[in-house]
Enzyme design. Structure first.
Site, PDB file in Angstrom:
ATOM      1  CD  GLU A   1      -2.768   1.276   2.413  1.00  0.00           C
ATOM      2  OE1 GLU A   1      -2.770   0.372   3.263  1.00  0.00           O
ATOM      3  OE2 GLU A   1      -3.492   2.284   2.468  1.00  0.00           O
TER       4      GLU A   1
ATOM      5  NE  ARG B   1       4.195  -7.972  11.105  1.00  0.00           N
ATOM      6  CZ  ARG B   1       3.641  -7.226  10.154  1.00  0.00           C
ATOM      7  NH1 ARG B   1       2.688  -7.703   9.391  1.00  0.00           N
ATOM      8  NH2 ARG B   1       4.011  -5.983   9.979  1.00  0.00           N
TER       9      ARG B   1
ATOM     10  CE  LYS C   1       2.973   0.207   4.852  1.00  0.00           C
ATOM     11  NZ  LYS C   1       2.520   0.034   3.463  1.00  0.00           N
TER      12      LYS C   1
END
Ligand code: ATP
Ligand code: MG
Length: 560
Positions: A38, A264, A274
């Site tokens: 994104e 992850r 982020k």
């Protein structure tokens, strides 16, 4: 010496095993993966794991990997991020070729498919507020409640959805929801939101749309449109997979991708989110997304970390199905390993102390030979100047040394690397009593660093000529956080006040500046350093990529 090409490496993990089996057993003819960021921030080293996995699999199995921007939330997305993401993926060593896509390219098709869901009774327009929807979703142990708008007629749903698109309603007035099951044991299946009203300008579609698809709705359908075979994502999406499959099943999609989840990357002393990284930048805790203390790829690049070190690290940690935290020391090990192999050796004096060689002729300079890389004769030699006035590292001298201090002290002889043995006779101090200069003598018979009479010294030190070295600014970086598991919700208290130390009167070999190379070098006995983009020939600036040894963990432990 550096090779920037990424070679297919035959590491195996459960995802590669699945891919290999799908090919072997003929379930797939060609492998297509994608990396779907994104564009609401810069990429970090966690993303590198996903990039290496998706692009790596495509390379190893002769498939292709798409770069797809998941640009469905115009309030948070910016062109700056789109550009930086592309630059960072390339920098890491991967290439999507012509396969650059945007979820926003599919907005029209996604919209048409939403109408199909409505027509088939699989979606409805809900007038409840976001808050009401949240409150009626239920819990893990309790079923949710049906919306009072759930049984609207298809005609009414179509009409309202079209008017949502036309921009008739304000933000938040209505949403489109899938009509699945408010009592499902999986909360993601309790009539998830597919579209929300958002009057916002999109970086690519401008003001064309007043409604935007949710991640869950856009993602799988984008995968299907692109013919993705293996849609690889992180574990938090595992519970979304039934919805992913439900939508693919209900819609006339051109292909059937399958979603797989992996753990992850988490790193000690590091926050990989982020949201947090954005707050660090906006709050001025760091100088920007490319601050060398940031775990962003841009930050690692500016710090001098070679992309090959990141790829090596990702390969070493592997791909697993259970979440874990990797010691940041492992990343540092991979950085040292790569730089030790590739970086040319130079000398720099970070905290200079002047040395006067009293028996060396005034005005004379000589050139000595120094090796560029101890393990690579092909890297050749360079010349370094020796003269009467030198600099050594302040820490390498002690006036009253403890027993085990073998470096320079009054009366003690040491070797200056590539040069001569020297001995200190006198210490010059300023009015504050600080040592500002040493009076030494050298032994001309020890040229090159060996005594013909076979006498030994216990220390070899780096040094530079005062006349033939250049002043430089050196930026020393430490971990941004002092806590091995920083608190993402309240990270300010965990910030390391000593994460940056600036040395403004360091000295470096002139050859480093003259070469104008942006490659990292090893400053002997100090660590690896790289010119900062702020560096100019007039004002050289170097970042410490990493020290030669791991001292940080010990320092933290010592401070308790
Ligand atoms: P963040 O949690 O940092 O905000 P994100 O998941 O919101 O990241 P995306 O742009 O959606 O960011 O991520 C793109 C891809 O990178 C996704 O497939 C995501 O799963 C993957 N990814 C993100 N963070 C990590 C991580 N720490 N380790 C491995 N993969 C990650
Ligand atoms: Mg995400």
């Amino acid at each position: 010496m550096t090779t920037e090409t990424v070679t297919a490496e035959a590491g195996r993990d459960f995802i590669r095993d699945i891919v290999a089996a799908d090919l072997d057993q003929g379930r797939r003819k060609q492998i297509v993966t994608r990396f779907p960021p994104e564009p609401n921030g810069y990429l970090h080293i966690g993303h590198a794991k996903s990039i290496a996995l998706n692009f790596g699999i495509a390379q190893e199995f002769a498939g292709r990997c798409h770069l797809r921007f998941d640009d469905t939330n115009p309030t948070k997305e910016e062109q700056e991020y789109i550009d930086s993401i592309q630059a960072d993926v390339h920098w890491l060593g991967y290439d999507w070729g012509s396969n650059l896509f945007y979820a926003s390219d599919y907005f029209e098709r996604l919209y048409e498919w939403a109408e199909i869901l409505i027509r088939n009774g699989d979606a409805y327009v809900d007038d409840q507020s976001q808050e009401q929807i949240r409150l009626t979703r239920g819990t893990l142990t309790e079923a949710g409640k049906n919306s009072p708008f759930r049984e609207r007629s298809i005609a009414e749903n179509l009409d309202l959805f079209r008017r949502m698109r036309a921009g008739e309603f304000p933000n938040g007035a209505r949403v489109l929801r899938a009509k699945i099951d408010m009592a499902s044991g999986n909360i993601n299946l309790r009539d998830p939101v597919l579209y929300r009203i958002l009057h916002a300008t999109h970086p690519r579609t401008g003001d064309k749309w007043s409604i935007y698809p949710s991640y869950d709705y856009a993602h799988g359908q984008s995968d299907a449109i692109e013919g993705i075979t293996h849609s690889i994502c992180t574990l938090e999406f595992e519970d979304h997979r039934p919805l992913y499959d439900w939508l693919l099943d209900k819609l006339p999609v051109p292909s059937k991708p399958h979603q797989y989840e992996f753990a992850r990357l988490n790193l000690t002393y590091t926050l990989l989110s982020k949201r947090v990284l954005t707050e660090l930048v906006r709050g001025g805790h760091v100088a920007g997304w490319d601050d060398p203390r940031m775990p962003s790829l841009a930050g690692l690049k500016r710090r001098g970390v070679p992309p090959a070190a990141i790829r090596g690290f990702i390969k070493r940690i592997g791909v697993a199905k259970a979440n874990s935290v990797v010691d940041v020391g492992m990343l540092e090990f991979c950085i040292r390993e790569e730089l030790n192999r590739t970086a040319l050796r130079r000398m720099a004096v970070l905290r200079p102390l002047k040395v006067m060689i009293e028996n060396y002729p005034e005005g004379q300079l000589e050139e000595l030979e120094a090796v560029n890389h101890p393990d690579d004769p092909a890297a050749g030699m360079r010349k370094i100047a020796f003269g009467r006035e030198l600099f050594i590292e302040h820490d390498d001298f002690m006036e009253n040394p403890p027993k085990k201090f073998f470096r320079l002290s009054p009366g003690n002889e040491v070797r200056l690397r590539y040069a001569y043995f020297i001995k200190c006779h006198d210490v010059v101090k300023n009015t504050a009593g600080e040592v500002v200069e040493l009076r030494c003598t050298y032994d001309p018979a020890t040229k090159g660093g060996n005594a013909p009479d076979g006498r030994k010294v216990k220390a070899t030190m780096h040094w530079l000529s005062a006349a033939k070295s250049r002043p430089a600014e050196i930026r020393l970086y430490n971990q941004l956080f002092t806590n091995p598991s920083p608190d993402a919700a309240n990270f300010a208290g965990d910030l390391n006040p000593q994460s940056l130390e600036i040395l403004s009167d360091a000295r470096i070999e002139p050859a480093i500046v003259e070469a104008r190379s942006r490659e990292p070098v090893q400053f002997e006995r100090q660590g690896y350093f790289v010119p900062d983009p702020d560096s100019t020939p007039e004002h050289p600036v170097f970042n410490r990529t990493i020290g030669l040894r791991d001292t940080f963990a010990k320092e933290v432990a010592a401070k308790g």
